[in-house]
Design a protein around this motif. Structure first.
Motif, short mmCIF file in Angstrom:
data_model
loop_
_atom_site.label_atom_id
_atom_site.label_comp_id
_atom_site.label_asym_id
_atom_site.label_seq_id
_atom_site.Cartn_x
_atom_site.Cartn_y
_atom_site.Cartn_z
N PRO A 39 48.08 -43.82 66.05
CA PRO A 39 46.81 -44.37 66.54
C PRO A 39 45.59 -43.66 65.98
CG PRO A 39 48.39 -44.26 68.34
CD PRO A 39 49.03 -43.56 67.17
N ALA A 40 45.63 -42.33 65.88
CA ALA A 40 44.48 -41.59 65.37
C ALA A 40 44.18 -41.96 63.92
CB ALA A 40 44.74 -40.09 65.49
N GLU A 41 45.23 -42.24 63.16
CA GLU A 41 45.02 -42.62 61.76
C GLU A 41 44.35 -43.99 61.66
OE1 GLU A 41 48.85 -40.17 59.91
OE2 GLU A 41 49.09 -42.27 60.53
N TYR A 42 44.78 -44.94 62.49
CA TYR A 42 44.16 -46.27 62.46
C TYR A 42 42.72 -46.21 62.97
CZ TYR A 42 48.72 -48.18 61.38
OH TYR A 42 49.91 -48.46 60.76
N ALA A 43 42.47 -45.37 63.97
CA ALA A 43 41.10 -45.23 64.47
C ALA A 43 40.17 -44.72 63.39
CB ALA A 43 41.08 -44.30 65.69
N ARG A 44 40.62 -43.72 62.63
CA ARG A 44 39.80 -43.20 61.55
C ARG A 44 39.64 -44.24 60.44
NH1 ARG A 44 37.93 -38.31 59.83
NH2 ARG A 44 37.67 -38.05 62.08
N LEU A 45 40.70 -44.95 60.13
CA LEU A 45 40.61 -46.01 59.12
C LEU A 45 39.56 -47.05 59.53
CD1 LEU A 45 41.79 -47.54 56.60
CD2 LEU A 45 43.31 -48.69 58.23
N HIS A 46 39.62 -47.49 60.77
CA HIS A 46 38.67 -48.49 61.27
C HIS A 46 37.24 -47.99 61.11
CE1 HIS A 46 36.67 -51.29 64.00
NE2 HIS A 46 37.76 -52.04 63.98
N ALA A 47 37.02 -46.72 61.43
CA ALA A 47 35.67 -46.16 61.31
C ALA A 47 35.23 -46.07 59.84
CB ALA A 47 35.64 -44.78 61.95
N LEU A 48 36.14 -45.69 58.97
CA LEU A 48 35.79 -45.56 57.56
C LEU A 48 35.44 -46.91 56.93
CD1 LEU A 48 38.55 -43.02 56.53
CD2 LEU A 48 36.09 -42.58 56.47
N LEU A 49 36.01 -47.98 57.46
CA LEU A 49 35.74 -49.32 56.94
C LEU A 49 34.48 -49.94 57.54
CD1 LEU A 49 39.39 -50.72 57.06
CD2 LEU A 49 38.13 -50.02 55.01
N SER A 50 33.93 -49.32 58.59
CA SER A 50 32.82 -49.93 59.32
C SER A 50 31.57 -50.17 58.49
CB SER A 50 32.49 -49.08 60.56
OG SER A 50 32.05 -47.79 60.19
N PRO A 51 31.29 -49.41 57.41
CA PRO A 51 30.10 -49.72 56.61
C PRO A 51 30.19 -51.06 55.87
CG PRO A 51 30.76 -47.44 56.26
CD PRO A 51 31.88 -48.11 56.99
N LEU A 52 31.38 -51.63 55.74
CA LEU A 52 31.52 -52.88 55.01
C LEU A 52 30.96 -54.03 55.85
CD1 LEU A 52 35.11 -52.38 53.57
CD2 LEU A 52 32.96 -52.26 52.30
N PRO A 53 30.01 -54.80 55.30
CA PRO A 53 29.41 -55.87 56.09
C PRO A 53 30.23 -57.16 56.12
CG PRO A 53 28.37 -55.77 53.93
CD PRO A 53 29.35 -54.63 53.99
N MET A 54 31.23 -57.24 55.27
CA MET A 54 32.06 -58.45 55.23
C MET A 54 33.32 -58.27 56.07
SD MET A 54 32.65 -56.20 52.65
CE MET A 54 31.50 -56.66 51.35
N ALA A 55 34.03 -59.37 56.31
CA ALA A 55 35.27 -59.31 57.08
C ALA A 55 36.33 -58.50 56.31
CB ALA A 55 35.79 -60.71 57.36
N VAL A 56 37.10 -57.72 57.06
CA VAL A 56 38.18 -56.90 56.49
C VAL A 56 39.49 -57.34 57.13
CG1 VAL A 56 39.10 -54.58 56.19
CG2 VAL A 56 36.62 -54.96 56.10
#
Length: 271
Positions: free
Chosen positions: A59-76
């Motif tokens: 879970p901690a790895e996915y949480a960090r991944l989600h945060a790292l992708l947050s600057p992307l303005p398009m759908a991921v």
């Protein structure tokens, strides 16, 4: 025209304490890939991540991944690979309707289809619980067949983690997509499929499946050594990380670019 960016094999990893360090290699590499995507003159319409999002499926790895992708303005659009845990992935990306765990049995295949600027992106689940190789059982193949049949006139990109063609690197082919004949037969029957894209290989490659161009994506983190000898050496290299960009027109023409990570500004105009 749809522009679909592809990231793959990000391998965000927690340390012994169960946390993901800000200065870890995979984190720094994904930050660079996101910055590279944002530096493109034409922003992609969507981003698909073709598996091995994390190293341990925590879970901690996915949480960090989600945060790292947050600057992307398009759908991921995330997909599982052999290093991933479907339930933890679904929980972290529960804000994504196509990935949501609502009403889904534990560890059910994570696969879905979405529209990207008039092009269909069909994300398949080739993972096998507890194993590094890939496969699609009869139920998953039936889902793919029905999903493709539902939109026969829309140009379609099919995404998998494991590539359905041989790579030539022994280490990777030992973890191959087992028995891809059923997958290939379905792709062959649906002429709207213009590209099959995959991860797993940690480097760009081009092959074919049922006469369609098929590609693998560089890893945002580490690239595998291109040793085509037998038995060959399983090793990583210092080659640049990267990602892929797929252009698909309304008429079904498709082009793939492999982009090294970094903000490469124009040196001079050539016109």
């Amino acid at each position: 025209m749809a522009i679909i960016a592809q990231l793959s094999d990000t391998h965000i990893a927690a340390g012994r304490g169960g946390t993901v360090a800000d200065d870890s290699g995979p984190v720094r590499a994904l930050r660079a890939a996101v910055a590279g995507l944002l530096s493109l003159p034409a922003r992609p319409d969507a981003v698909v991540i073709t598996g091995d999002l994390t190293e341990h499926g925590l879970p901690a790895e996915y949480a960090r991944l989600h945060a790292l992708l947050s600057p992307l303005p398009m759908a991921v659009y995330p997909m599982p690979g052999n290093h991933d845990d479907r339930d933890n992935l679904r929980a972290a990306f529960g804000d994504h309707p196509a990935v949501s765990a609502s009403g889904v049995r534990p560890q059910a295949p994570l696969q879905y289809a979405i529209d990207v600027a008039g092009v269909r992106l069909v994300c398949c689940d080739t993972t096998v619980d507890g194993a590094p190789h890939g496969a699609m059982d009869a139920d998953r193949l039936a889902w793919l067949d029905a999903t493709l049949a539902a939109a026969p006139d829309t140009p379609t990109v099919v995404a998998t983690h494991h590539p359905p063609y041989p790579i030539g690197i022994r280490f990777i082919d030992d973890m191959r997509f087992l028995d891809p004949a059923g997958f290939e037969e379905i792709i062959g029957r649906h002429r709207q499929v213009v590209r099959v894209i995959s991860g797993h290989v940690h480097r760009g490659s081009v092959g074919s499946v049922a006469g369609r161009v098929s590609t693998t994506c560089p890893s945002t983190y580490r690239q595998l050594f291109l040793d085509l000898t037998r038995p060959g050496r399983a090793a990583v290299t210092g080659e640049p990380a990267g990602f892929a960009v797929h252009l698909v027109t309304a008429g079904g023409d498709a082009t793939t670019h492999f982009v090294p990570t970094g903000n490469y500004r124009p040196l001079m105009d050539v016109e």
